[in-house]
Design an enzyme around this catalytic site. Structure first.
Site, PDB file in Angstrom:
ATOM      1  N   LYS A 113      26.387 -33.978   6.180  1.00 21.62           N
ATOM      2  CA  LYS A 113      27.103 -32.701   6.179  1.00 21.62           C
ATOM      3  C   LYS A 113      26.904 -31.934   4.864  1.00 21.62           C
ATOM      4  O   LYS A 113      27.000 -30.714   4.845  1.00 21.62           O
ATOM      5  CB  LYS A 113      28.577 -32.922   6.473  1.00 21.62           C
ATOM      6  CG  LYS A 113      28.772 -33.414   7.902  1.00 21.62           C
ATOM      7  CD  LYS A 113      30.183 -33.379   8.385  1.00 21.62           C
ATOM      8  CE  LYS A 113      30.270 -33.741   9.853  1.00 21.62           C
ATOM      9  NZ  LYS A 113      29.827 -35.124  10.157  1.00 21.62           N
TER      10      LYS A 113
HETATM   11  C1  LIG Z   1      29.390 -35.524  11.416  1.00 21.59           C
HETATM   12  C2  LIG Z   1      28.588 -36.773  11.543  1.00 21.59           C
HETATM   13  C3  LIG Z   1      27.838 -37.080  12.696  1.00 21.59           C
HETATM   14  C4  LIG Z   1      27.847 -36.193  13.923  1.00 21.59           C
HETATM   15  O1  LIG Z   1      27.192 -34.969  13.727  1.00 21.59           O
HETATM   16  P1  LIG Z   1      27.419 -33.754  14.746  1.00 21.59           P
HETATM   17  O2  LIG Z   1      26.782 -32.587  14.111  1.00 21.59           O
HETATM   18  O3  LIG Z   1      28.913 -33.595  14.868  1.00 21.59           O
HETATM   19  O4  LIG Z   1      26.793 -34.134  16.045  1.00 21.59           O
HETATM   20  C5  LIG Z   1      27.082 -38.235  12.704  1.00 21.59           C
HETATM   21  N1  LIG Z   1      27.085 -39.084  11.649  1.00 21.59           N
HETATM   22  C6  LIG Z   1      27.799 -38.837  10.527  1.00 21.59           C
HETATM   23  C7  LIG Z   1      27.768 -39.821   9.429  1.00 21.59           C
HETATM   24  C8  LIG Z   1      28.572 -37.667  10.419  1.00 21.59           C
HETATM   25  O5  LIG Z   1      29.275 -37.443   9.296  1.00 21.59           O
END
Ligand SMILES: *Cc1c(COP(=O)(O)O)cnc(C)c1O
Length: 470
Positions: A113
């Site tokens: 993120k």
């Molecule tokens: C947010 C997240 C996901 C999922 O990603 P999306 O964009 O919501 O599909 C997967 N793995 C981790 C570690 C995350 O923080």
């Protein structure tokens, strides 16, 4: 470039405005009116670029209302070796069985993120300064999103962050990560309740139009277009690192929850990046796997969502999924409105007649991974390669191995580092020292800053108004 809503009832908007938006006023999600098309000559030119140069080339196609030099400045400040622990930003490595991993988790909170949120922080600061505005970000987190937002917005001018989390429900590491921030504009609020209670408080504040306007309340949730567009860039970067020439195709395997990450891959593919397949990996919360296998989308309520050892994928209503369905229906906004009316009524929808198109025209396939699969994959990768992978990434690798075809180049996106999930790692491989970036040594021992409040919207509003009236 102008933006439209998937529900078709919002006036065209420029990027500057879309950047600060959550849902469109008609309840839909914003998307560019058309996807820019990348020809072979351009792709060849981009192959040798640095990450921030590549980000500039791609994003300037979507961001036409920020002067080029300013956009370049924002991206140069964002994608630095200091912030992402090395100049490569998203290096690609190969496992012993040939599957490749693209590291997206070298940012400050060790999860993918950061890739988008760090951009958002700098872009928000720029746009707010230009328009002489301030913004109070209010969010709820069970761990990852909140810390990524705080690390992206800490110290930014014109922005306060009020982040709600359920008291005592986060891991020691997650708590330390957020609560050790000493920046004046970061306000950690621990609510005596569950994550859903935190979300309800955020909704209640959002629904108080008067309060929302008086205090310029905004959000940084996963439907934000600025996050999606920033994520498109690493699909190009990963493609170049995994290939020698643009004749080759690459398939990406993406651990998925809200469908934000893989939605960016879909957009990269629509732009003409030679992506073979987009492999959606879910955990036990397998609503998306069910859709890509059967064409039926049946979102579940919170009570039917399991708590798993890949917690950031514990999602049963994928908030970005509507963007893909809009494209799948050839951008038929009336159809999307009708489908989401069915979702709203708790019925879901059935697009099984489109399965062929979903697989062959859009390249989607899927798979699912359980706790046992995850542990087994972590243990196996450790045994054969000596490295520890995080549980979400393990879900991706498990599914990639299952669906990979002979000769197919598959890049699994690494969405977090093992250091964030030490307990699951130990469950998989026994007592080991889980490596942690030097900058985070002793994190849990730092002094923490947090206010504990009862599960009550007014208590949160009082904190916001006190800070803003200073
Ligand atoms: C947010 C997240 C996901 C999922 O990603 P999306 O964009 O919501 O599909 C997967 N793995 C981790 C570690 C995350 O923080």
């Amino acid at each position: 470039m102008k933006y439209i809503s998937t529900r078709g009832e919002t006036a065209y908007k420029p990027f500057n405005e879309v950047l600060l938006m959550g849902l469109a006023p008609d309840g839909g999600l914003m998307l560019p009116e058309t996807y820019p098309q990348i020809d072979a000559v351009t792709l060849e030119k981009w192959r040798g670029l640095s990450y921030s140069e590549l980000a500039f080339e791609i994003m300037s196609l979507f961001v036409t209302d920020i002067p080029a030099d300013d956009l370049r400045g924002i991206l140069d400040r964002t994608y630095t070796a200091e912030v992402f622990n090395g100049a490569e930003i998203t290096p690609v490595r190969t496992l012993s069985d040939g599957i490749k991993i693209q590291a997206l988790s070298n940012g400050p909170t060790l999860a993918f993120k950061d890739m988008a949120m760090q951009f958002l922080g700098n872009a928000f600061e720029y746009v707010l300064a230009k328009e002489g505005k301030t913004l109070n970000i209010l969010g709820a987190t069970s761990g990852d999103t909140g810390s990524a937002a705080e690390y992206a917005l800490r110290g930014k001018k014109g922005i306060n962050v009020f982040m709600l989390s359920p008291e005592g429900k986060m891991s020691d590491f997650q708590r330390a990560q957020m609560f050790s921030l000493q920046d004046e504009n970061i306000h950690n609020i621990a609510v005596e309740g569950m994550f859903d209670d935190c979300q309800d408080i955020v909704k209640a504040v959002q629904n108080d139009a008067e309060f929302k306007a008086e205090y310029q309340i905004g959000t940084v949730n996963s439907i934000n277009w600025g996050r999606i567009v920033a994520q498109v860039v690493y699909y190009f970067a990963g493609y170049f690192k995994a290939t020698q020439s643009n004749e080759q195709k690459v398939s990406f395997c993406v651990p998925s929850g809200n469908f934000g990450n893989v939605c960016a891959g879909h957009i990269a593919r629509m732009m003409g990046l030679p992506i073979g397949r987009l492999i959606v990996a879910t955990n036990e919360n397998d609503v998306l796997d069910e859709f890509f296998k059967t064409g039926r989308y049946l979102p579940r309520t919170a009570e039917h969502t399991m708590v798993t050892s890949s917690p950031s994928m514990d999602i049963s209503k994928a908030s970005n999924f509507e963007r893909f369905i809009f494209d799948l229906t050839d951008r038929d906004a009336a159809r999307v409105r009708a489908l989401w009316a069915q979702v709203g009524a708790g019925e879901g929808f059935d697009l099984s007649a489109q399965l062929d198109k979903i697989r062959h025209q859009y390249g989607f396939v899927s798979g699912k991974s359980t706790h046992q699969d995850r542990l087994q994959t972590i243990a196996e990768v450790y045994k054969t390669g000596g490295e520890l992978i995080d549980p979400h990434t393990a879900d991706g690798i498990k599914v990639a191995r299952e669906v990979r075809e002979v000769g197919e180049i598959v890049v699994c996106l690494e969405t977090a580092l093992a250091a964030k999930f030490e307990n699951t790692i130990r469950e998989a491989v026994g007592e080991v020292a889980v490596p942690r970036p030097a900058a985070l040594a002793g994190l849990e021992k730092l002094p923490q800053r947090v206010q504990v409040v009862p599960n009550d919207t007014d208590a949160v509003k009082a904190i916001i108004s006190k800070v803003c009236k200073k």
